[in-house]
Design a protein around this motif. Sequence first.
Motif, short mmCIF file in Angstrom:
data_model
loop_
_atom_site.label_atom_id
_atom_site.label_comp_id
_atom_site.label_asym_id
_atom_site.label_seq_id
_atom_site.Cartn_x
_atom_site.Cartn_y
_atom_site.Cartn_z
N ARG A 145 -15.84 -2.04 3.29
CA ARG A 145 -16.10 -1.90 1.86
C ARG A 145 -15.51 -0.63 1.28
N GLN A 146 -15.48 0.44 2.06
CA GLN A 146 -14.96 1.70 1.56
C GLN A 146 -13.47 1.60 1.21
N SER A 147 -12.68 1.04 2.12
CA SER A 147 -11.24 0.91 1.85
C SER A 147 -11.00 -0.10 0.74
N PHE A 148 -11.80 -1.14 0.68
CA PHE A 148 -11.64 -2.14 -0.38
C PHE A 148 -11.98 -1.54 -1.74
N ALA A 149 -13.02 -0.72 -1.78
CA ALA A 149 -13.38 -0.06 -3.04
C ALA A 149 -12.28 0.88 -3.50
N ASP A 152 -9.42 -0.55 -5.60
CA ASP A 152 -9.70 -0.90 -7.00
C ASP A 152 -8.84 -0.08 -7.96
N SER A 153 -8.79 1.24 -7.73
CA SER A 153 -8.02 2.09 -8.65
C SER A 153 -6.53 1.81 -8.57
N SER A 154 -6.03 1.51 -7.38
CA SER A 154 -4.62 1.19 -7.21
C SER A 154 -4.27 -0.10 -7.96
N VAL A 155 -5.13 -1.09 -7.86
CA VAL A 155 -4.92 -2.35 -8.57
C VAL A 155 -4.91 -2.11 -10.08
N ALA A 156 -5.83 -1.29 -10.55
CA ALA A 156 -5.89 -1.00 -11.99
C ALA A 156 -4.61 -0.33 -12.47
N GLN A 165 -2.31 -8.28 -10.11
CA GLN A 165 -3.06 -8.19 -8.86
C GLN A 165 -4.53 -8.43 -9.15
N ARG A 166 -5.20 -9.09 -8.19
CA ARG A 166 -6.61 -9.40 -8.38
C ARG A 166 -7.40 -9.03 -7.14
N LEU A 167 -8.61 -8.53 -7.34
CA LEU A 167 -9.53 -8.24 -6.25
C LEU A 167 -10.33 -9.50 -5.94
N VAL A 191 -6.81 -8.00 -1.86
CA VAL A 191 -6.04 -7.87 -3.10
C VAL A 191 -4.98 -8.97 -3.08
N TYR A 192 -4.99 -9.78 -4.12
CA TYR A 192 -4.07 -10.92 -4.20
C TYR A 192 -2.97 -10.62 -5.22
#
Length: 403
Positions: A145-149, A152-156, A165-167, A191-192
């Motif tokens: 969960r930490q790396s996935f969270a 989020d900022s990179s995707v944004a 890109q979508r989470l 991330v898709y």
Amino acid sequence: MARVAVIGAGVIGVSSAYLLARAGHDVTLIDAASEPGMGASAGNAAQLSWAYGDAMASPALLKHLPAIAMGRDPAFRIRWQLDRDFLCWGLKFLANTPFSSWWNNTQEILRLAEQSRHELVILLKETDIEFDYRVAGKLHLYADRQSFAAADSSVARKNALGFEQRLLTRVEAEDVEPALAAYQGEIAGAVYTPSDALGDAAGFCRQLTAWMIERRQVSVLFGRKVSTFVQTGSVLTGLRFEDRDELRVDAAIVAAGPEVRSFISDLPEARDIRPIRGYSLTVRRTGLAPSISLTDVKRKLAFAAIGDRFRVAGLADIERPGAGFDAGRFETLRLAASAVLPDLFERSDELMRWSGERPMTPTSMPIIAASRRIKGLYINAGHGMLGWTLALGSARRVVDFFQ
């Protein structure tokens, strides 16, 4: 119209030759190998990562460097060398790990990738070459969960630049790629990127070279090694070879991957390039293989279905140039792939084991520049793991030198 030699027939050199010939130049493509695409292009990950051009030197990697330095990360290995160029490269790499440097480098790479995507659209319309190209989409898989969270900022940021890109949760990722139901690795989220593509880089080199010979009258010299450059004053006038007559040229592009360092005396720009060794394993594709490209972020594994083949690529070994294939490191890759997709990598026939050097700069941005020492000599190298993605955009920038 200039007489231009392109030294190196991997994806960078072949792409450069194609765009130079399309611009009306008289092009000769040269490689020491017997055919195009036999270096890093032969076994790369096959992924065309238009939206994932993240520079390797990053805050996340900096935090992880102590573990890498002590040999605790199977995906990375550093062989320390008492070598001035190695030490300078390492210090420059560290200087690029702060967030601002990483993000600036990443944005530059993404802009170059966008140029590549644009040029590929034109190429596909102009030629009839086949290299198992398709827009497959890509899933980056995060184990915790930490790396996935943190993703989020990179995707944004990338969405703000215009990328899609979508989470996704694991369940949502399995809806996109049902084969993930059999994936044995941890997936906290994904991330898709639906627009990312793939293709056989070696097939691209072979097919495009044949097309250029027939349709653009490009000359080729394979199995020939350039030894020195011929100059009149400070101006390039020809190339000398170890085993044939001199070739008269007006300009030359050195796109020889890690071999570019053999020209450092005339191309001091190449001093900022170090080889990063990677490995891949290609097996027969079965109905169990994912169709979408996958990247396992924790294990640094990239998976791609290329026609009737399925490939895993990974590992990043910073070691002395020319170290060669390491059976132990290849086994590390095979075991990691088998752990997450056992039905594919334990029960399939091996088609190809590959290892090769990817030439990388401290910024992960390739060096596309004119030589400071010889007028008419240029360098197009240092693309690291993104050579396939950045090839056509880099070639476009080379052609711009001749406008």
